[in-house]
Design a protein around this motif. Structure first.
Motif, short mmCIF file in Angstrom:
data_model
loop_
_atom_site.label_atom_id
_atom_site.label_comp_id
_atom_site.label_asym_id
_atom_site.label_seq_id
_atom_site.Cartn_x
_atom_site.Cartn_y
_atom_site.Cartn_z
N UNK A 224 0.84 -1.20 0.00
CA UNK A 224 0.00 0.00 0.00
C UNK A 224 0.87 1.25 0.00
N UNK A 225 1.95 1.22 0.78
CA UNK A 225 2.87 2.36 0.83
C UNK A 225 3.52 2.60 -0.54
N UNK A 226 3.96 1.53 -1.19
CA UNK A 226 4.60 1.66 -2.49
C UNK A 226 3.61 2.16 -3.54
N UNK A 227 2.38 1.66 -3.50
CA UNK A 227 1.37 2.11 -4.46
C UNK A 227 1.01 3.57 -4.24
N UNK A 228 1.05 4.02 -2.97
CA UNK A 228 0.79 5.43 -2.68
C UNK A 228 1.82 6.32 -3.38
N UNK A 229 3.07 5.90 -3.36
CA UNK A 229 4.13 6.68 -4.00
C UNK A 229 3.95 6.69 -5.52
N UNK A 230 3.50 5.57 -6.08
CA UNK A 230 3.22 5.53 -7.52
C UNK A 230 2.09 6.47 -7.86
N UNK A 231 1.03 6.45 -7.06
CA UNK A 231 -0.11 7.35 -7.29
C UNK A 231 0.34 8.81 -7.23
N UNK A 232 1.17 9.14 -6.23
CA UNK A 232 1.64 10.52 -6.10
C UNK A 232 2.47 10.94 -7.30
N UNK A 233 3.29 10.02 -7.82
CA UNK A 233 4.11 10.34 -8.99
C UNK A 233 3.23 10.60 -10.20
N UNK A 234 2.21 9.77 -10.40
CA UNK A 234 1.31 9.96 -11.54
C UNK A 234 0.57 11.29 -11.41
N UNK A 235 0.11 11.60 -10.21
CA UNK A 235 -0.56 12.88 -10.00
C UNK A 235 0.36 14.05 -10.35
N UNK A 236 1.61 13.95 -9.92
CA UNK A 236 2.57 15.03 -10.16
C UNK A 236 2.90 15.20 -11.64
N UNK A 237 3.08 14.09 -12.35
CA UNK A 237 3.55 14.18 -13.73
C UNK A 237 2.44 14.28 -14.76
#
Length: 312
Positions: free
Chosen positions: A44-57
């Protein structure tokens, strides 16, 4: 373009003087395996970071998509109300439900409307599910349960990840910290103007973690997860820690991303035999940096139909 290959991957990342994933049930101590002492970071923690990256880019594309292009919104985001997210599909497809006429009071009206939307017509639920997959990257990738109120069905995502586990046991160091300020006047009066607030933080001096992941082309075909989404996933895994800095997490970096591509959708070798080709050994008695480890990749005589792609 839909996926025509199965993928399995190994992610290596490390932390230095930081807390990679605190456990809220243990005073925010770094998560660990109680039996072995190895550190853990949840999927869940790793997926959160992926989601944040997609939101940012991809935020601009999500807010202002071009005709015919998929949008890259995030379904599970901070402070989101998921039933409101689900309702967007019904509104966009003009399938809004009207309150039941037979309701005789406000309570029964709400219950009747809720039940009606939860059950829904099968065709409407399928349309709503397809709309959610089209518009939300994390629904396409990780899946979601979207039947909690306004029923958009359930999606089983093609991208799945395991907990990350440290190569060696970790230790958690506790540090006392001081803030030269207080929050209220009452606190200041108790301290006669000294105005200090004491606190604690926990860090892992150094830990190298390994996570495994899987991408199913069959499930990708059901959600619309395509080659562009896959490239975005690899980019996120490679760069997500670079844009997730905080004092609590210290220094975190992706140290390796090894992708095994199968020539077929079904796969050409068991995933565990491929993961076993990545060997991480300690070269220092007490590693305090990535230089204290050696990564050996056995890429000779790969199984027929499997190609190793080194993204980092």
């Amino acid at each position: 373009m839909s996926l025509s290959n199965r993928y399995d991957f190994v992610l290596l990342f490390d932390v230095k003087d930081g807390n990679p994933n605190g456990d809220p049930d243990a005073g925010n101590l770094p998560r660990l395996d109680a039996e072995t002492g190895h550190g853990l970071v949840t999927d869940v923690s790793l997926k959160r970071k992926i989601r944040n990256f997609v939101t940012m880019t991809r935020d601009q594309e999500a807010r202002d998509p071009q005709p015919g292009e998929k949008r890259f919104e995030i379904y599970v985001r901070e402070k989101a109300i998921l039933n409101q997210q689900n309702q967007r599909a019904y509104s966009a497809l003009k399938m809004d439900e009207e309150p039941a006429e037979s309701a005789t009071d406000e309570v029964s009206e709400k219950k009747a409307t809720k039940d009606k939307k939860r059950k829904g017509a099968g065709e409407d639920v399928n349309k709503a599910r397809d709309w959610m997959c089209l518009n939300f990257f994390d629904v396409r990738a990780f899946g979601a349960v979207m039947s909690t109120g306004v029923n958009c069905g359930q999606v089983r995502g093609p991208v799945q990840m395991t907990f990350a586990r440290s190569v060696d046991p970790i230790i958690s160091q506790e540090h006392s910290i001081t803030r030269m300020a207080v929050a209220t006047e009452a606190e200041a009066e108790k301290q006669s103007g000294d105005n200090r607030t004491m606190g604690r933080k926990f860090t892992v001096p150094y830990g190298l973690y390994v996570a495994h992941g899987f991408v199913s082309s069959f499930l990708a075909g059901q959600t619309g997860f395509d080659e562009d989404d896959l490239e975005l996933l690899w980019q996120a895994l490679a760069q997500m820690f670079e844009h997730d800095r905080s004092a609590a997490r210290g220094e975190m970096s992706t140290r390796g991303l090894y992708v095994f591509r199968h020539d077929s959708q079904l796969g050409n070798a068991p995933a565990h035999t491929l993961f076993e080709r990545i060997h991480v050994t300690r070269t220092a008695d007490v590693p305090r940096s990535f230089a204290g480890y050696e990564v050996f990749v056995n890429d000779t005589e790969m199984p027929s139909g499997v190609t190793l792609l080194r993204k980092i």
